[in-house]
Design a protein around this motif. Structure first.
Motif, PDB file in Angstrom:
ATOM      1  N   UNK A   1      21.566  71.314 -10.991  1.00 35.71           N
ATOM      2  CA  UNK A   1      21.534  69.879 -10.743  1.00 35.71           C
ATOM      3  C   UNK A   1      20.148  69.333 -11.065  1.00 35.71           C
ATOM      4  N   UNK A   2      20.107  68.204 -11.783  1.00 43.57           N
ATOM      5  CA  UNK A   2      18.866  67.519 -12.124  1.00 43.57           C
ATOM      6  C   UNK A   2      18.509  66.506 -11.042  1.00 43.57           C
ATOM      7  N   UNK A   3      17.211  66.332 -10.830  1.00 40.66           N
ATOM      8  CA  UNK A   3      16.719  65.402  -9.813  1.00 40.66           C
ATOM      9  C   UNK A   3      16.330  64.070 -10.451  1.00 40.66           C
ATOM     10  N   UNK A   4      16.672  62.988  -9.758  1.00 39.10           N
ATOM     11  CA  UNK A   4      16.312  61.628 -10.160  1.00 39.10           C
ATOM     12  C   UNK A   4      15.724  60.930  -8.938  1.00 39.10           C
ATOM     13  N   UNK A   5      14.660  60.156  -9.164  1.00 38.32           N
ATOM     14  CA  UNK A   5      14.065  59.406  -8.061  1.00 38.32           C
ATOM     15  C   UNK A   5      14.313  57.920  -8.254  1.00 38.32           C
ATOM     16  N   UNK A   6      14.758  57.291  -7.181  1.00 32.43           N
ATOM     17  CA  UNK A   6      15.010  55.854  -7.177  1.00 32.43           C
ATOM     18  C   UNK A   6      14.094  55.250  -6.122  1.00 32.43           C
ATOM     19  N   UNK A   7      13.209  54.362  -6.544  1.00 32.43           N
ATOM     20  CA  UNK A   7      12.303  53.656  -5.643  1.00 32.43           C
ATOM     21  C   UNK A   7      12.739  52.202  -5.599  1.00 32.43           C
ATOM     22  N   UNK A   8      12.808  51.640  -4.390  1.00 32.50           N
ATOM     23  CA  UNK A   8      13.157  50.227  -4.285  1.00 32.50           C
ATOM     24  C   UNK A   8      12.532  49.613  -3.042  1.00 32.50           C
ATOM     25  N   UNK A   9      12.411  48.306  -3.090  1.00 32.03           N
ATOM     26  CA  UNK A   9      11.760  47.544  -2.025  1.00 32.03           C
ATOM     27  C   UNK A   9      12.735  46.487  -1.511  1.00 32.03           C
ATOM     28  N   UNK A  10      12.785  46.359  -0.182  1.00 35.86           N
ATOM     29  CA  UNK A  10      13.572  45.307   0.452  1.00 35.86           C
ATOM     30  C   UNK A  10      12.580  44.328   1.063  1.00 35.86           C
ATOM     31  N   UNK A  11      12.557  43.131   0.525  1.00 38.77           N
ATOM     32  CA  UNK A  11      11.654  42.101   1.040  1.00 38.77           C
ATOM     33  C   UNK A  11      12.286  41.450   2.267  1.00 38.77           C
ATOM     34  N   UNK A  12      11.491  41.194   3.265  1.00 44.13           N
ATOM     35  CA  UNK A  12      11.933  40.546   4.508  1.00 44.13           C
ATOM     36  C   UNK A  12      13.111  41.269   5.171  1.00 44.13           C
ATOM     37  N   UNK A  13      12.937  42.546   5.505  1.00 42.27           N
ATOM     38  CA  UNK A  13      14.026  43.242   6.193  1.00 42.27           C
ATOM     39  C   UNK A  13      14.231  42.655   7.595  1.00 42.27           C
ATOM     40  N   UNK A  14      15.394  42.870   8.199  1.00 48.20           N
ATOM     41  CA  UNK A  14      15.633  42.341   9.554  1.00 48.20           C
ATOM     42  C   UNK A  14      14.580  42.849  10.540  1.00 48.20           C
ATOM     43  N   UNK A  15      14.181  41.998  11.456  1.00 48.55           N
ATOM     44  CA  UNK A  15      13.147  42.353  12.446  1.00 48.55           C
ATOM     45  C   UNK A  15      13.603  43.467  13.380  1.00 48.55           C
ATOM     46  N   UNK A  16      14.916  43.529  13.675  1.00 52.71           N
ATOM     47  CA  UNK A  16      15.439  44.533  14.603  1.00 52.71           C
ATOM     48  C   UNK A  16      15.994  45.771  13.883  1.00 52.71           C
ATOM     49  N   UNK A  17      15.535  46.004  12.654  1.00 51.24           N
ATOM     50  CA  UNK A  17      15.997  47.144  11.863  1.00 51.24           C
ATOM     51  C   UNK A  17      15.503  48.450  12.485  1.00 51.24           C
ATOM     52  N   UNK A  18      16.421  49.359  12.802  1.00 47.27           N
ATOM     53  CA  UNK A  18      16.041  50.619  13.436  1.00 47.27           C
ATOM     54  C   UNK A  18      16.268  51.831  12.534  1.00 47.27           C
ATOM     55  N   UNK A  19      17.198  51.701  11.582  1.00 51.25           N
ATOM     56  CA  UNK A  19      17.462  52.825  10.684  1.00 51.25           C
ATOM     57  C   UNK A  19      18.173  52.337   9.436  1.00 51.25           C
TER      58      UNK A  19
END
Length: 144
Positions: A105-123
């Motif tokens: 199996x080959x490895x691939x990396x995915x990087x991403x950003x979520x702007x303004x995530x919810x304040x009560x985000x726990x996971x």
């Protein structure tokens, strides 16, 4: 008792902006001693943290059969409320390739950003989603 199976061709949620995604093939492989009879994708390996501006920064490594030529195309985001009235974000890393059993199996990396995530985000929970409606088990990442 009758059982109904749902067939969902598109991953849940809304696509993140392409400008927030970086996808690259890594110079890494994993090899197993036996050819797997399963075609279900592996769960992603995920790291998540908050940046200094409060944005949620996520890096996920996914493994796809080396005999495939996958097209990793998008990441969809879905928000859910947990029993504790806290928010969880689900991410679906979307790819298009034939599902094949394999040893390498080959490895691939995915990087991403979520702007303004919810304040009560726990996971967050991250899935690898094949266009043939085949999804991995989700990787839960608890945020501090």
């Amino acid at each position: 008792m009758e059982v109904t199976t749902l067939s969902v061709s598109n991953p849940p949620g809304q696509p993140l902006a392409q400008s927030n995604l970086k996808i690259r093939k890594l110079e890494a492989q994993i090899n197993f001693a036996f050819n797997s009879t399963s075609i279900k994708p592996f769960s992603p390996l995920v790291q998540a943290s908050f940046g200094i501006t409060g944005d949620l920064q996520i890096s996920a490594v996914v493994y796809l059969a080396s005999c495939e030529s996958p097209q990793l195309s998008a990441v969809n985001q879905e928000s859910i409320i947990l029993n504790s009235d806290k928010t969880q974000l689900n991410f679906f890393i979307v790819y298009d390739a034939l599902e094949k059993s394999n040893q390498t199996f080959d490895a691939y990396r995915i990087d991403f950003i979520v702007k303004n995530p919810p304040k009560d985000l726990v996971q967050i929970q991250t899935f690898l989603w094949g266009k043939e409606s085949m999804a991995s088990g989700g990787t839960i990442t608890v945020l501090n």
